[in-house]
Design an enzyme around this catalytic site. Structure first.
Site, PDB file in Angstrom:
ATOM      1  N   GLU A 272     -59.765  36.728  -6.926  1.00 62.96           N
ATOM      2  CA  GLU A 272     -61.049  36.967  -7.623  1.00 62.96           C
ATOM      3  C   GLU A 272     -62.205  36.468  -6.771  1.00 62.96           C
ATOM      4  O   GLU A 272     -62.000  35.779  -5.796  1.00 62.96           O
ATOM      5  CB  GLU A 272     -61.087  36.166  -8.943  1.00 62.96           C
ATOM      6  CG  GLU A 272     -59.921  36.379  -9.850  1.00 62.96           C
ATOM      7  CD  GLU A 272     -59.876  35.362 -11.001  1.00 62.96           C
ATOM      8  OE1 GLU A 272     -60.739  34.463 -11.055  1.00 62.96           O
ATOM      9  OE2 GLU A 272     -58.968  35.487 -11.826  1.00 62.96           O
TER      10      GLU A 272
ATOM     11  N   LYS B  56     -65.266  33.920  -6.099  1.00 62.88           N
ATOM     12  CA  LYS B  56     -65.714  32.592  -6.519  1.00 62.88           C
ATOM     13  C   LYS B  56     -67.223  32.681  -6.716  1.00 62.88           C
ATOM     14  O   LYS B  56     -67.992  32.715  -5.757  1.00 62.88           O
ATOM     15  CB  LYS B  56     -65.374  31.520  -5.490  1.00 62.88           C
ATOM     16  CG  LYS B  56     -65.727  30.131  -6.014  1.00 62.88           C
ATOM     17  CD  LYS B  56     -65.139  29.034  -5.163  1.00 62.88           C
ATOM     18  CE  LYS B  56     -65.260  27.673  -5.837  1.00 62.88           C
ATOM     19  NZ  LYS B  56     -66.553  27.369  -6.408  1.00 62.88           N
TER      20      LYS B  56
ATOM     21  N   LYS C  24     -63.201  29.256   0.732  1.00 64.41           N
ATOM     22  CA  LYS C  24     -64.655  29.327   0.844  1.00 64.41           C
ATOM     23  C   LYS C  24     -65.101  30.110   2.085  1.00 64.41           C
ATOM     24  O   LYS C  24     -64.456  30.074   3.129  1.00 64.41           O
ATOM     25  CB  LYS C  24     -65.249  27.907   0.933  1.00 64.41           C
ATOM     26  CG  LYS C  24     -64.877  27.001  -0.222  1.00 64.41           C
ATOM     27  CD  LYS C  24     -65.673  27.293  -1.463  1.00 64.41           C
ATOM     28  CE  LYS C  24     -66.927  26.502  -1.565  1.00 64.41           C
ATOM     29  NZ  LYS C  24     -66.973  25.184  -1.988  1.00 64.41           N
TER      30      LYS C  24
ATOM     31  N   CYS D 257    -105.660  27.669  18.872  1.00 62.57           N
ATOM     32  CA  CYS D 257    -104.348  28.137  19.319  1.00 62.57           C
ATOM     33  C   CYS D 257    -103.726  27.100  20.256  1.00 62.57           C
ATOM     34  O   CYS D 257    -104.346  26.701  21.238  1.00 62.57           O
ATOM     35  CB  CYS D 257    -104.504  29.480  20.037  1.00 62.57           C
ATOM     36  SG  CYS D 257    -102.993  30.032  20.845  1.00 62.57           S
TER      37      CYS D 257
ATOM     38  N   CYS E 269    -103.646  28.556  23.976  1.00 67.98           N
ATOM     39  CA  CYS E 269    -104.806  28.871  24.810  1.00 67.98           C
ATOM     40  C   CYS E 269    -106.087  28.192  24.340  1.00 67.98           C
ATOM     41  O   CYS E 269    -107.119  28.310  24.991  1.00 67.98           O
ATOM     42  CB  CYS E 269    -105.014  30.382  24.883  1.00 67.98           C
ATOM     43  SG  CYS E 269    -105.646  31.078  23.341  1.00 67.98           S
TER      44      CYS E 269
ATOM     45  N   CYS F 142    -104.537  34.006  16.437  1.00 73.37           N
ATOM     46  CA  CYS F 142    -105.261  33.461  17.580  1.00 73.37           C
ATOM     47  C   CYS F 142    -106.224  34.546  18.043  1.00 73.37           C
ATOM     48  O   CYS F 142    -105.850  35.711  18.176  1.00 73.37           O
ATOM     49  CB  CYS F 142    -104.271  33.118  18.684  1.00 73.37           C
ATOM     50  SG  CYS F 142    -105.020  33.033  20.323  1.00 73.37           S
TER      51      CYS F 142
ATOM     52  N   CYS G 265    -104.906  34.726  25.984  1.00 74.40           N
ATOM     53  CA  CYS G 265    -103.885  33.784  25.502  1.00 74.40           C
ATOM     54  C   CYS G 265    -102.552  34.091  26.186  1.00 74.40           C
ATOM     55  O   CYS G 265    -102.025  35.194  26.057  1.00 74.40           O
ATOM     56  CB  CYS G 265    -103.741  33.910  23.990  1.00 74.40           C
ATOM     57  SG  CYS G 265    -102.408  32.906  23.317  1.00 74.40           S
TER      58      CYS G 265
HETATM   59  S1  IVH Z   1     -61.057  28.905 -12.059  1.00 73.63           S
HETATM   60  C1  IVH Z   1     -58.521  25.635 -13.341  1.00 73.63           C
HETATM   61  N1  IVH Z   1     -62.170  31.083 -11.078  1.00 73.63           N
HETATM   62  O1  IVH Z   1     -65.533  27.090  -9.274  1.00 73.63           O
HETATM   63  C2  IVH Z   1     -59.437  26.379 -12.496  1.00 73.63           C
HETATM   64  N2  IVH Z   1     -63.425  29.055 -11.048  1.00 73.63           N
HETATM   65  O2  IVH Z   1     -64.264  24.463  -8.273  1.00 73.63           O
HETATM   66  C3  IVH Z   1     -60.794  26.447 -13.050  1.00 73.63           C
HETATM   67  N3  IVH Z   1     -65.683  29.296 -10.117  1.00 73.63           N
HETATM   68  O3  IVH Z   1     -66.231  24.910 -11.873  1.00 73.63           O
HETATM   69  C4  IVH Z   1     -61.722  27.328 -12.351  1.00 73.63           C
HETATM   70  N4  IVH Z   1     -65.566  31.460  -9.705  1.00 73.63           N
HETATM   71  O4  IVH Z   1     -67.529  27.068 -11.846  1.00 73.63           O
HETATM   72  C5  IVH Z   1     -62.313  29.771 -11.314  1.00 73.63           C
HETATM   73  N5  IVH Z   1     -63.037  33.091 -10.269  1.00 73.63           N
HETATM   74  C6  IVH Z   1     -63.192  31.776 -10.520  1.00 73.63           C
HETATM   75  C7  IVH Z   1     -64.378  31.075 -10.224  1.00 73.63           C
HETATM   76  C8  IVH Z   1     -64.452  29.712 -10.488  1.00 73.63           C
HETATM   77  C9  IVH Z   1     -66.331  30.366  -9.652  1.00 73.63           C
HETATM   78  C10 IVH Z   1     -66.242  27.919 -10.145  1.00 73.63           C
HETATM   79  C11 IVH Z   1     -66.187  27.272 -11.485  1.00 73.63           C
HETATM   80  C12 IVH Z   1     -65.522  25.950 -11.290  1.00 73.63           C
HETATM   81  C13 IVH Z   1     -65.472  25.790  -9.814  1.00 73.63           C
HETATM   82  C14 IVH Z   1     -64.152  25.158  -9.437  1.00 73.63           C
END
Ligand code: IVH
Length: 679
Positions: A125, A127, A325, A419, A422, A437, A443
């Site tokens: 998914e 993040k 990340k 400036c 110059c 300028c 310049c």
């Molecule tokens: S699962 C038990 N899924 O990331 C796991 N978290 O470091 C609980 N977050 O506080 C989180 N996208 O705010 C999960 N697809 C995603 C996420 C997600 C963003 C954030 C969430 C959480 C932090 C965890």
């Protein structure tokens, strides 16, 4: 009719309106697929409001009329989460992902949950880069919303969350008695920019990034303010759920939440093994900057819920999930100083000198601050801890200061009045954001930039003349103007550091080639304000020679297709400047001779040699449009009628010019008549 029956039927009526409005909210805000007009929607809402006004006892917490309306709070209450809100372990490179997959596979293998050669199935998914929220639905109604807080206890933001139109106040379909949904509240990048613009216009707080804006909007004590903020929500998990979960896979539960009417994490993928995870990471990374919202990574979750249970938790994070990340696009660092750069047109750009910081995959030491207004707007001061952003290939910028960390004694930034390159005065035209300028080609900074521009690919295309060499040539006073470039000899060039004889010869050959440029390239190379590639081409085509262009007066310039007053006056100023005339002559002496141009002749055009006068308002064309069409047909437009006028084009409320035309016997056309001649 008994009162009880009457009451029941009123309740049914209100319920039906709740369902209908909820359904249309879902179509509009979640599926992006509205099926009734705004007016029809407003009518449903008005009907419900009227009903509730007549029978206040029908107002329930999950009525769509109750999204906004709650009064400001004195403080947020606290909410203890029924199931703690955990965090995720992080991975920053492939090795850590491989190690995660190995740990998971080994554990599940030992538990007999994957075959010897089998791969673990994961749900991958986004993040989301927002803030985590837990929503509690009881009997299908939204009863509570809370922030994550410390994971055990969060803040009660129910009234604010209710204002999110993409969230159902009442679930659809077959919902459990208790359902806690977990997900992220965020703001789209475009909405964030628009919000900041509006905030600025009202002189209110500017947010540094969408996450901040989302958090700030949700943590408002007055829900009426939250209601005006375009917040979104995506579900990615759950807390407490009453009864048996009807599914065995994480991905299936999320699909189910979607069917209950909740916005669910989009673009999820079920993948196999470590390779599946890494491909998702790479694919998502490539699309990342195109997404309407920000993500700071991807999240991998073992898909089987039974396997998740076997894997369990370490400390505050699950062993079955991992956040992978992307390199941070924003970092904080110290602003060491603000210097200014002088551009080709004298534009002064403040540049931040930063304590080196690794952001967006590179080490950044300088970042643009755009202009003085922008610095003021952001209130960035030397000594501040600032947020630096580098997204994709975009040049790094200073987003804003962290005010809490501001040391004492910082001062507001002011643009230098002279400036730094110059010493000429710096001016800021009233209606522009940019200071300039006034030194012109006196310049050295402007001179360097204009030489680099002239040598560029779209201009004279002088290969081998880069920025470094230009710096040296200008600093040593060898080159003071564009014309001086063409006097450079192999000997002189070879005397510069890191310049071999061969490179010097190549450059002299490149200069030779550049002596006979197309006229449009020479015009563009001169760097006249407002004369870009296209205008240079139009001018070259029209005038055919540099001499003809230099001799043109305002009227002649304005008769060129697409040349307006700003371009015309810029050209007139440029060629009136003695220094520029000297450069033009020196270029000629140095043998720079543009190629002859096949001129677009106006003979044969329908209005060639004819002068027209416009009066009154035409039904379809503005005066500018009509003028452009006449010029394009080889005609001229004049402001007064004489015997030489070919036609007077008269629209509504034509005045004395029409009378004069009639007196002189000049033919009069309306818009249709003009079009007939033009086409
Ligand atoms: S699962 C038990 N899924 O990331 C796991 N978290 O470091 C609980 N977050 O506080 C989180 N996208 O705010 C999960 N697809 C995603 C996420 C997600 C963003 C954030 C969430 C959480 C932090 C965890």
């Amino acid at each position: 009719m008994s009162t009880a029956v009457n009451k029941a039927s009123l309740e049914q009526q209100a319920q039906a309106l709740h369902v209908s409005i909820g359904h249309h909210d879902y179509l509009y805000y979640v599926l992006n697929d509205p099926q009734i007009s705004d007016a029809a929607y407003d009518k449903l809402m008005a009907e419900l409001l009227a009903l509730e006004q007549a029978y206040p006892e029908l107002v329930t917490a999950d009525s769509p009329t109750q999204r906004v309306g709650a009064k400001p709070l004195a403080a947020f209450g606290s909410v203890r989460h029924a199931v703690p809100m955990l965090s995720l372990g992080n991975a920053f490179d492939d090795t850590e992902v491989l190690a995660f997959d190995k740990r998971v596979t080994d554990t599940l293998h030992a538990a007999g949950m994957v075959g010897a050669a089998g791969q673990v199935q994961y749900q991958a998914e986004f993040k989301f880069d927002g803030l985590a929220i837990s929503l509690r639905y009881e009997n299908g109604s939204l009863v509570q919303a809370a922030t994550r807080g410390d994971g055990q206890t969060g803040e009660d933001v129910t009234s604010n969350i209710r204002t999110l139109r993409s969230l159902p106040l009442k679930l659809m379909g077959d919902y459990p008695d208790v359902l806690e949904v977990r997900g992220e509240v965020l703001m789209n990048r475009a909405d964030f920019l628009a919000l900041n613009q509006a905030q600025q216009a009202r002189g209110e707080k500017i947010f540094v990034n969408p996450r901040n804006a989302a958090a700030g909007s949700l943590r408002q004590l007055d829900p009426r303010i939250t209601a005006t903020r375009p917040l979104r929500f995506f579900a990615y998990g759950w807390g407490q759920i009453s009864g048996e979960l009807p599914y065995q896979q994480h991905s299936d539960v999320l699909d189910w939440l979607g069917r209950l009417g909740l916005p669910v994490s989009p673009l999820r993928r079920v993948v196999d093994g470590a390779q599946g995870l890494l491909s998702f990471y790479v694919d998502t990374g490539a699309e990342r900057t195109q997404l309407p919202f920000e993500i700071d990574g991807v999240v991998y979750k073992v898909n089987s819920l039974a396997a998740q249970e076997v894997l369990g938790f370490v400390a505050k994070a699950p062993r079955f999930a991992l956040a992978h990340k992307y390199p941070a696009q924003e970092e904080t660092t110290r602003l060491m100083g603000i210097e200014v750069q002088v551009g080709r047109t004298g534009a002064i750009t403040p540049v931040a000198r930063l304590q080196p910081v690794f952001v967006g995959g590179v080490t950044v030491t300088n970042a643009t601050l755009h202009n003085e207004d922008e610095i003021r707007r952001k209130d960035v001061r030397v000594g501040d801890t600032v947020i630096v952003r580098r997204a994709g290939d975009v040049i790094p910028e200073v987003v804003g200061p962290i005010l809490d960390l501001r040391p004492e004694g910082t001062e507001l930034y002011v643009t230098p009045t002279t400036c730094p390159e110059c010493g000429s005065a710096v001016e800021k035209p009233e209606d522009e954001a940019i200071s300039r300028c006034t030194g012109g080609l006196f310049c050295p900074a402007q001179r360097k930039q204009s030489l680099v521009h002239a040598a560029g690919r779209k201009a004279l295309d002088i290969e081998g003349l880069g920025e470094k060499l230009v710096d040296q040539l200008v600093d040593s006073d060898q080159v003071k103007s564009l014309a001086d470039l063409f006097t450079l000899s192999v000997e002189v060039l070879a005397s510069y550091p890191r310049m071999g004889r061969k490179s010097a010869e190549n450059l002299v050959a490149a200069l030779d080639k550049a002596r006979n440029p197309e006229l449009e390239r020479l015009l563009y190379a001169l760097g006249i304000r407002h004369v870009g590639e296209t205008t240079a081409r139009d001018l070259a085509k029209h005038f055919g020679s540099i001499e003809a262009l230099m001799a043109a007066d305002e009227e002649a310039l304005l008769s060129v297709n697409e040349v307006g007053p700003a371009v015309a006056s810029s050209l007139l100023r440029f060629f009136a400047e003695p220094h520029n005339l000297e450069v033009m002559q020196a270029l000629k002496r140095a043998g720079v001779q543009p190629q002859a141009v096949q001129q677009a002749s106006s003979d044969g055009l329908r209005l060639a040699g004819k002068t027209l006068v416009l009066t009154g308002t035409l039904p379809n064309w503005s005066r500018d449009e009509a003028t452009r069409h006449i010029l394009a047909a080889g005609g001229k437009v004049s402001g007064s009628v004489s015997k030489k006028t070919a036609y007077v084009v008269a629209g509504d409320e034509a005045g004395s010019k029409l009378v004069k035309a009639q007196q002189l016997g000049v033919p009069v056309l309306d818009e249709e008549g003009l079009k007939a001649i033009l086409l």
